[in-house]
Write an enzyme that holds these catalytic residues in place. Structure first.
Site, PDB file in Angstrom:
ATOM      1  N   GLU A  17      55.606  52.105  32.180  1.00  0.00           N
ATOM      2  CA  GLU A  17      56.576  51.565  33.126  1.00  0.00           C
ATOM      3  C   GLU A  17      56.064  50.242  33.674  1.00  0.00           C
ATOM      4  O   GLU A  17      54.858  50.020  33.790  1.00  0.00           O
ATOM      5  CB  GLU A  17      56.813  52.559  34.261  1.00  0.00           C
ATOM      6  CG  GLU A  17      57.467  53.832  33.752  1.00  0.00           C
ATOM      7  CD  GLU A  17      57.945  54.751  34.866  1.00  0.00           C
ATOM      8  OE1 GLU A  17      58.989  55.377  34.688  1.00  0.00           O
ATOM      9  OE2 GLU A  17      57.274  54.844  35.906  1.00  0.00           O
TER      10      GLU A  17
ATOM     11  N   SER B 131      44.145  45.255  41.279  1.00  0.00           N
ATOM     12  CA  SER B 131      43.717  46.360  42.125  1.00  0.00           C
ATOM     13  C   SER B 131      42.877  47.330  41.310  1.00  0.00           C
ATOM     14  O   SER B 131      43.244  47.708  40.204  1.00  0.00           O
ATOM     15  CB  SER B 131      44.945  47.083  42.698  1.00  0.00           C
ATOM     16  OG  SER B 131      44.531  48.157  43.517  1.00  0.00           O
TER      17      SER B 131
ATOM     18  N   CYS C   9      54.446  52.083  44.700  1.00  0.00           N
ATOM     19  CA  CYS C   9      53.039  52.345  44.391  1.00  0.00           C
ATOM     20  C   CYS C   9      52.787  53.824  44.176  1.00  0.00           C
ATOM     21  O   CYS C   9      53.161  54.647  45.009  1.00  0.00           O
ATOM     22  CB  CYS C   9      52.131  51.927  45.542  1.00  0.00           C
ATOM     23  SG  CYS C   9      52.245  50.215  45.961  1.00  0.00           S
TER      24      CYS C   9
HETATM   25  N1  SAH Z   1      44.094  52.005  39.377  1.00  0.00           N
HETATM   26  C1  SAH Z   1      44.257  50.877  40.231  1.00  0.00           C
HETATM   27  C2  SAH Z   1      45.643  50.242  40.215  1.00  0.00           C
HETATM   28  C3  SAH Z   1      46.865  51.136  40.234  1.00  0.00           C
HETATM   29  S1  SAH Z   1      47.451  51.818  41.728  1.00  0.00           S
HETATM   30  C4  SAH Z   1      43.866  51.256  41.640  1.00  0.00           C
HETATM   31  O1  SAH Z   1      43.549  52.409  41.872  1.00  0.00           O
HETATM   32  O2  SAH Z   1      43.816  50.396  42.507  1.00  0.00           O
HETATM   33  C5  SAH Z   1      48.079  50.574  42.734  1.00  0.00           C
HETATM   34  C6  SAH Z   1      47.985  50.928  44.214  1.00  0.00           C
HETATM   35  O3  SAH Z   1      48.905  51.975  44.605  1.00  0.00           O
HETATM   36  C7  SAH Z   1      46.602  51.428  44.568  1.00  0.00           C
HETATM   37  O4  SAH Z   1      46.172  50.890  45.771  1.00  0.00           O
HETATM   38  C8  SAH Z   1      46.855  52.910  44.732  1.00  0.00           C
HETATM   39  O5  SAH Z   1      45.847  53.482  45.484  1.00  0.00           O
HETATM   40  C9  SAH Z   1      48.217  52.910  45.399  1.00  0.00           C
HETATM   41  N2  SAH Z   1      48.887  54.210  45.375  1.00  0.00           N
HETATM   42  C10 SAH Z   1      48.732  55.192  44.464  1.00  0.00           C
HETATM   43  N3  SAH Z   1      49.504  56.258  44.779  1.00  0.00           N
HETATM   44  C11 SAH Z   1      50.164  55.933  45.911  1.00  0.00           C
HETATM   45  C12 SAH Z   1      51.121  56.621  46.727  1.00  0.00           C
HETATM   46  N4  SAH Z   1      51.549  57.849  46.423  1.00  0.00           N
HETATM   47  N5  SAH Z   1      51.590  55.975  47.826  1.00  0.00           N
HETATM   48  C13 SAH Z   1      51.182  54.718  48.127  1.00  0.00           C
HETATM   49  N6  SAH Z   1      50.288  54.032  47.397  1.00  0.00           N
HETATM   50  C14 SAH Z   1      49.778  54.630  46.296  1.00  0.00           C
END
Ligand code: SAH
Length: 329
Positions: A83, A181, A321
């Site tokens: 996606e 990130s 996110c």
């Molecule tokens: N693997 C990388 C990038 C992907 S996630 C990382 O961990 O940073 C992108 C962002 O979305 C990250 O900050 C992650 O922690 C956040 N994220 C993941 N699940 C989420 C959720 N349910 N609600 C809000 N943010 C979330």
């Protein structure tokens, strides 16, 4: 698109050298969805290329449109799907790109982690997500890129670095318009610092308490907060750039007064540490959003900590996110 084979083919068939550059320019323009449309190429060449080479490494399966974001499911040449998200807010169109099919990290709050890792994306598959969006919105174009889609960018290092080079050199996207990130793959943070770019670095922190962080993000067992902080001190010294910490607030997990104190203490260790508070986006079988966002904000202000609150968009189409997942692989 991988230009090696195309280039060999053009040489073999004795086409003039400028044809390759012309095709590349067309491809990166986002204007074309097939070779057949490239009317500046001889008709015979267009037809031959169309039969021999795929122009894109991704094919659109489905597009979901929300208020200010849209999400596309893209199919790769081996049938796997990813996606990718386009956000239309503030002054730039921002693309949120994936770097892996699924993710091996299994963070408790994130939908992608429930898929496990299927494979890394190639540099072409990363870049083609942007070109795909540029084609969708042509003549508008993506001005900002966040590597915050499916997967852990720093576990696909070589392809990530190659894709960054293409985005900067061919699509002319400035380093400051790109953010990556990571969940905190410590050795790659040193490598990233040594790249000496102005690309933004974001870290999924989610807790400044080691035990809580391990519960939320299994990778924290491999790379402790102490090691993470050390790597980030190296990064800020080397680049003199801010680090953006992502902290989502989950009820009864990381939202207590104790967690808040730990967070404040952690942020105080380096004046270039900057906090992004994130209201949790709900996912199936995931954590519950915390009702204490206001309390966190007030306390941070009181303690003179600079921060912002990231208001996620795209929840209605599950494009926010942590909500990206493809189940029918
Ligand atoms: N693997 C990388 C990038 C992907 S996630 C990382 O961990 O940073 C992108 C962002 O979305 C990250 O900050 C992650 O922690 C956040 N994220 C993941 N699940 C989420 C959720 N349910 N609600 C809000 N943010 C979330």
């Amino acid at each position: 698109m991988d230009f090696t084979e195309l280039s060999n083919y053009l040489v073999e068939k004795s086409f003039p050298a400028y044809r390759l550059r012309q095709i590349q320019k067309n491809y990166f323009s986002g204007r074309y969805s097939s070779f057949l449309e490239m009317s500046d190429l001889p008709l015979g060449l267009r037809t031959e290329l169309d039969q021999k080479f795929p122009l894109f490494s991704v094919a659109v399966k489905n597009i979901l449109k929300g208020d200010s974001s849209q999400k596309a499911v893209l199919e790769l040449s081996d049938g796997l799907k990813i996606e990718t998200v386009l956000m239309d807010y503030e002054q730039w169109l921002t693309a949120c790109v994936s770097t892996q099919v699924g993710c091996p990290l299994a963070c408790t709050f994130c939908a992608t982690g429930k898929m496990g890792l299927k494979r890394n994306l190639t540099a072409s598959e990363i870049v083609d997500q942007i070109i795909f969006w540029n084609h969708q919105v042509y003549p508008k174009y993506v001005g900002r890129i966040v590597f915050m889609g499916m997967g852990e960018p720093f576990l696909n290092w070589d392809n990530l670095v190659n894709s960054l080079q293409i985005l900067r050199n061919e699509l002319k996207i400035g380093a400051r318009k790109i953010s990556i990130s990571t969940a905190g793959v410590v050795p790659r943070i040193y490598d990233f610092a040594n790249l000496d770019t102005e690309i933004n670095l974001a870290i999924s922190l989610h807790s400044a308490d080691q035990i809580t962080r391990e519960e939320m993000m299994p990778i924290a067992k491999q790379y402790s907060l102490t090691d993470l902080a050390k790597a980030l001190d190296y990064y800020t010294k080397k680049t003199n750039r801010q680090v953006f910490f992502e902290y989502l607030l989950a009820k009864d997990v990381n939202d207590s007064d104790y967690h808040l104190d730990q967070l404040i203490e952690f942020l105080r260790t380096n004046k270039l540490f900057y906090l992004n508070l994130i209201p949790l986006n709900p996912i199936k079988g995931g954590l519950t959003p915390s009702p204490r966002l206001d309390i966190f904000q007030k306390e941070l202000v009181k303690n003179n900590i600079d921060f912002s609150v990231r208001h996620s968009i795209g929840q209605s189409i599950n494009s926010a996110c942590g909500q990206l997942i493809v189940n029918d692989q």
